[in-house]
Design an enzyme around this catalytic site. Sequence first.
Site, PDB file in Angstrom:
ATOM      1  N   ARG A 310       1.029  -1.180   0.044  1.00 55.37           N
ATOM      2  CA  ARG A 310       0.212  -0.001  -0.013  1.00 55.37           C
ATOM      3  C   ARG A 310       0.867   1.328   0.138  1.00 55.37           C
ATOM      4  NH1 ARG A 310      -2.307  -0.303   6.288  1.00 55.37           N
ATOM      5  NH2 ARG A 310      -2.424  -2.857   5.798  1.00 55.37           N
ATOM      6  N   ASP A 354       3.066  -4.870   9.521  1.00 50.76           N
ATOM      7  CA  ASP A 354       2.226  -6.173  10.209  1.00 50.76           C
ATOM      8  C   ASP A 354       0.829  -6.556   9.801  1.00 50.76           C
ATOM      9  OD1 ASP A 354       4.619  -5.604  12.138  1.00 50.76           O
ATOM     10  OD2 ASP A 354       2.857  -3.435  13.283  1.00 50.76           O
ATOM     11  N   GLU A 355       0.125  -6.373   8.731  1.00 50.52           N
ATOM     12  CA  GLU A 355      -1.096  -6.408   7.878  1.00 50.52           C
ATOM     13  C   GLU A 355      -0.284  -7.312   6.583  1.00 50.52           C
ATOM     14  OE1 GLU A 355      -3.385  -2.937   7.809  1.00 50.52           O
ATOM     15  OE2 GLU A 355      -4.354  -3.544   9.899  1.00 50.52           O
ATOM     16  N   CYS A 356       0.878  -7.445   6.142  1.00 47.34           N
ATOM     17  CA  CYS A 356       1.774  -8.078   4.922  1.00 47.34           C
ATOM     18  C   CYS A 356       1.745  -7.646   4.200  1.00 47.34           C
ATOM     19  CB  CYS A 356       0.336  -9.348   4.935  1.00 47.34           C
ATOM     20  SG  CYS A 356       0.987 -10.636   6.639  1.00 47.34           S
TER      21      CYS A 356
END
Length: 418
Positions: A310, A354-356
Amino acid sequence: MSVEWKKYVEDPRQVCKYGGKCYQKNPAHHENFKHPPNLSKGKLPRFHPYKKKGQIANDSSQRKDKESVVVPEQHKPKVNEDSLNSNSQTGTENHSHDHVSVLPESITFLDKSMDNNMLKELFLVEMPQNFFKFYETLGDTVSAIEKTLGSVNLEMIGPYDLLAGKLPKLDDKNLYLIHWRFYYDPPEFQAVLKRKGNSEFHIGYFRDSPDEEPVFVASNDSAKDCHITPMSDNLFGAVFNYLQKEKMSSPFVSIACEKLMEKLKKAANDNGYSLEEYNMKKRWAKAVTKTFHGAGIVVPVEKKTQVGYRHLVEKDGKIKEMFTKLQNAKSETEKDSILSELQPVITYANIAVDECDFGTGLELGIDLFCSGLKVLERNTLCSLSSAYSLLNRDAFVKIIETHLKHRRNGPNMSILSW
């Protein structure tokens, strides 16, 4: 910037060194130190990596899938904090760490070798076949090769020193990773040629992963900036491209350039190497973002959920502006204020990892590295070590750790210059 973050930045209290992970329960601690706001992860925007910035993909159905992915604790990298100098100088002027002698009193050299296994052992990457073919094309002896390159203002460096019998034997094998590694060379970039003299212009291979073939051959001039310029698919095309421009610079080298161009053209045709300039359209079809060095990064992105990358929470222009202000800061107070302004970018990137969305951590790390700011080196190492480890690019972790430990600027990056 959100209202919560604006209040945090403007808060005059000292920043807690543990940030959002602070374990303190003591009310007196929270009264004296400020902590970043605990924003809901569900509010973070998801950006489709192949769409224009600002065009947000619908992730309401993706968040549940994404949150079910857990990174095991044992896969999270450990950063050796002792590997970084704690000096908080912000500028890049005369930037070098305090060095001690790393060379043995009596210098001996490794035997000449074209063994790719030895090159990988020393530099952690295999060299492509055109690397060896280029060397063979230039001449039958080291002196002949050096004379040919010298006539067009080039010289062999880095891995070519092993082929030429000019690579010193070192007890600390990690030091080979910084042999001819220039100031702005990220782990993805391996220099093999440079312009003679005091120039910092150099040519090398760029690869996305240490276990993959190079994507292209590129150039950088670290005396100017961090920009990496793709040149060709292979070294023949890159040097041919260089010679086309170099022959226009002076009538004294034009004949030598023409002569070498003819030799390279014949060898390239015989071995099936293209002399065309690299087509960046191929790159942008795979890259998720350009990064500050302009060569882009490629990371796995799951098509259905878009997990993998992202965009950073701030635009490139704003981050560059913060880097410039940080470099020009006149006082510790001013510097701390700018670092507080930069903190949300780092925090959101950490949440993304942390959210890959490992590509976000890689982008942040590369941008911090490209800033050249010493005060950001610890953040650089943390971001890049984490991203490379999670992307299974462990060789790059060793390279960035060694580079930042010994990072210095100048035209002579040979380990023999220490």
